[in-house]
Design an enzyme around this catalytic site. Sequence first.
Site, PDB file in Angstrom:
ATOM      1  N   HIS A 123      19.037 -19.271  31.433  1.00 40.99           N
ATOM      2  CA  HIS A 123      19.679 -17.881  31.756  1.00 40.99           C
ATOM      3  C   HIS A 123      21.146 -17.988  31.111  1.00 40.99           C
ATOM      4  O   HIS A 123      21.643 -16.995  31.038  1.00 40.99           O
ATOM      5  CB  HIS A 123      20.063 -17.948  33.354  1.00 40.99           C
ATOM      6  CG  HIS A 123      18.771 -17.812  34.095  1.00 40.99           C
ATOM      7  ND1 HIS A 123      17.868 -16.704  33.937  1.00 40.99           N
ATOM      8  CD2 HIS A 123      18.283 -18.528  35.230  1.00 40.99           C
ATOM      9  CE1 HIS A 123      16.917 -16.969  34.719  1.00 40.99           C
ATOM     10  NE2 HIS A 123      17.204 -17.941  35.321  1.00 40.99           N
ATOM     11  N   ASP A 160       8.812 -20.694  33.178  1.00 43.14           N
ATOM     12  CA  ASP A 160       9.590 -20.563  34.366  1.00 43.14           C
ATOM     13  C   ASP A 160       9.231 -19.498  35.096  1.00 43.14           C
ATOM     14  O   ASP A 160       8.828 -18.529  34.720  1.00 43.14           O
ATOM     15  CB  ASP A 160      11.091 -20.881  34.080  1.00 43.14           C
ATOM     16  CG  ASP A 160      11.722 -21.070  35.312  1.00 43.14           C
ATOM     17  OD1 ASP A 160      12.254 -22.221  35.586  1.00 43.14           O
ATOM     18  OD2 ASP A 160      12.391 -20.226  35.808  1.00 43.14           O
ATOM     19  N   HIS A 162      11.258 -17.493  36.397  1.00 42.36           N
ATOM     20  CA  HIS A 162      12.184 -16.273  35.963  1.00 42.36           C
ATOM     21  C   HIS A 162      12.297 -16.058  34.397  1.00 42.36           C
ATOM     22  O   HIS A 162      11.980 -17.058  33.597  1.00 42.36           O
ATOM     23  CB  HIS A 162      13.543 -16.858  36.457  1.00 42.36           C
ATOM     24  CG  HIS A 162      13.934 -17.200  37.764  1.00 42.36           C
ATOM     25  ND1 HIS A 162      13.627 -18.518  38.313  1.00 42.36           N
ATOM     26  CD2 HIS A 162      14.014 -16.484  38.824  1.00 42.36           C
ATOM     27  CE1 HIS A 162      14.070 -18.694  39.803  1.00 42.36           C
ATOM     28  NE2 HIS A 162      14.066 -17.139  39.963  1.00 42.36           N
ATOM     29  N   ASP A 247       9.203 -23.889  39.142  1.00 46.71           N
ATOM     30  CA  ASP A 247       9.322 -22.767  40.353  1.00 46.71           C
ATOM     31  C   ASP A 247       8.155 -22.036  40.431  1.00 46.71           C
ATOM     32  O   ASP A 247       8.213 -21.002  41.422  1.00 46.71           O
ATOM     33  CB  ASP A 247      10.576 -22.304  40.060  1.00 46.71           C
ATOM     34  CG  ASP A 247      11.092 -21.952  38.954  1.00 46.71           C
ATOM     35  OD1 ASP A 247      10.528 -21.871  37.821  1.00 46.71           O
ATOM     36  OD2 ASP A 247      12.341 -21.593  38.701  1.00 46.71           O
TER      37      ASP A 247
HETATM   38 ZN   LIG Z   1      13.486 -20.396  37.366  1.00 48.11          ZN
END
Ligand SMILES: [Zn+2]
Length: 345
Positions: A123, A160, A162, A247
């Site tokens: 991120h 991931d 995200h 995750d």
């Molecule tokens: Zn993540």
Amino acid sequence: MTTGVVIDRRYMDHDMGAHHVESPDRIDVLARMLEDDPPVPYRPIPPRPATDEELAGVHEKGYIDLIRSTAGKIVPMDGDTTAGPRTWETALLAAGGLLEAVDRIMDGSVRNAIALVRPPGHHAEASRAMGFCFFNNAAVAAEHLVRRHGAKRVLIVDWDLHHGNGTEHAFYERRDVMYFSTHQAPLYPGTGSSRFFGHGEGFGYNLNVPLLAGKGDADFLHVFERILAPVAAQFEPDLILSSAGFDIAAGDPLGGMEVTPAGFGRMTASLMAMAERTASGRLALVLEGGYDLAALRDGVREVLKALAKSDGPPSEQRGDSPLSPSLLVELEEPLRTFRQRWELP
Ligand SMILES: [Zn+2]
């Protein structure tokens, strides 16, 4: 030829508070698994701090100085992301850990590697810490491969939960680094629509596959083998980097995906087969998310088993669980987009 592992208890020195899910315990559980019950023989790769020059391949100088200035203090960076007294040195060691893994792959001392580091990176933007991330470890490594090792093409596969907004932005107008991401949507950080397919020179080199919650092993393998593998074969990367987030594991407190430990092993085997085709097997994974400690430990264990089987055939088992009913419909728009540039069945 063997598998390299980067892990170091100094990765526990970055601490965002007692109840934060991105906790030092994530490294502790992995270090203990490797000490007490290593699933395969591996070569330990000691990390080193990344240099300013290496970070500057992706991050703005003023931002690097800003993170440096947090040393010894507690400085909130974003709603969920706080620099603590030792975050600066730990973040340098995280980026440098993946750089060492990549260097050992490129000099032939290991065939593939996983860097079990924190803080995570995908991120992190050029000048902004967010989503538990400070420096974009995978992006810094991709840039290092291009600048230091003369790589012509690097593929980053981000599985991931995200979307890796920072990695997407770092290479959005470039065709030497391809970014391919699967991610749950809608979810933080809100980016990652398949319409974002790169720009200019980079048009066609940023591939997003947003997925509704509930996807399991068969779904991820379908995306990897039916979409990613043909694109990778055409792109012909010199090395594959993977932002490996655990995750997407069943039971993760932040996500709604259902990947099992065996599924992580099979996804790894699938990436290994892609790396075998054009990159002499060169594959480096880096830890991103993964917040259920048992699922993280068990997932990493299966990834290691897969990586160590580097001379064996890739896992061919597939479809022992059915695809999610909505998967093929969800893939229609990404496929329509990707076919503007890539031959896909
Ligand atoms: Zn993540």
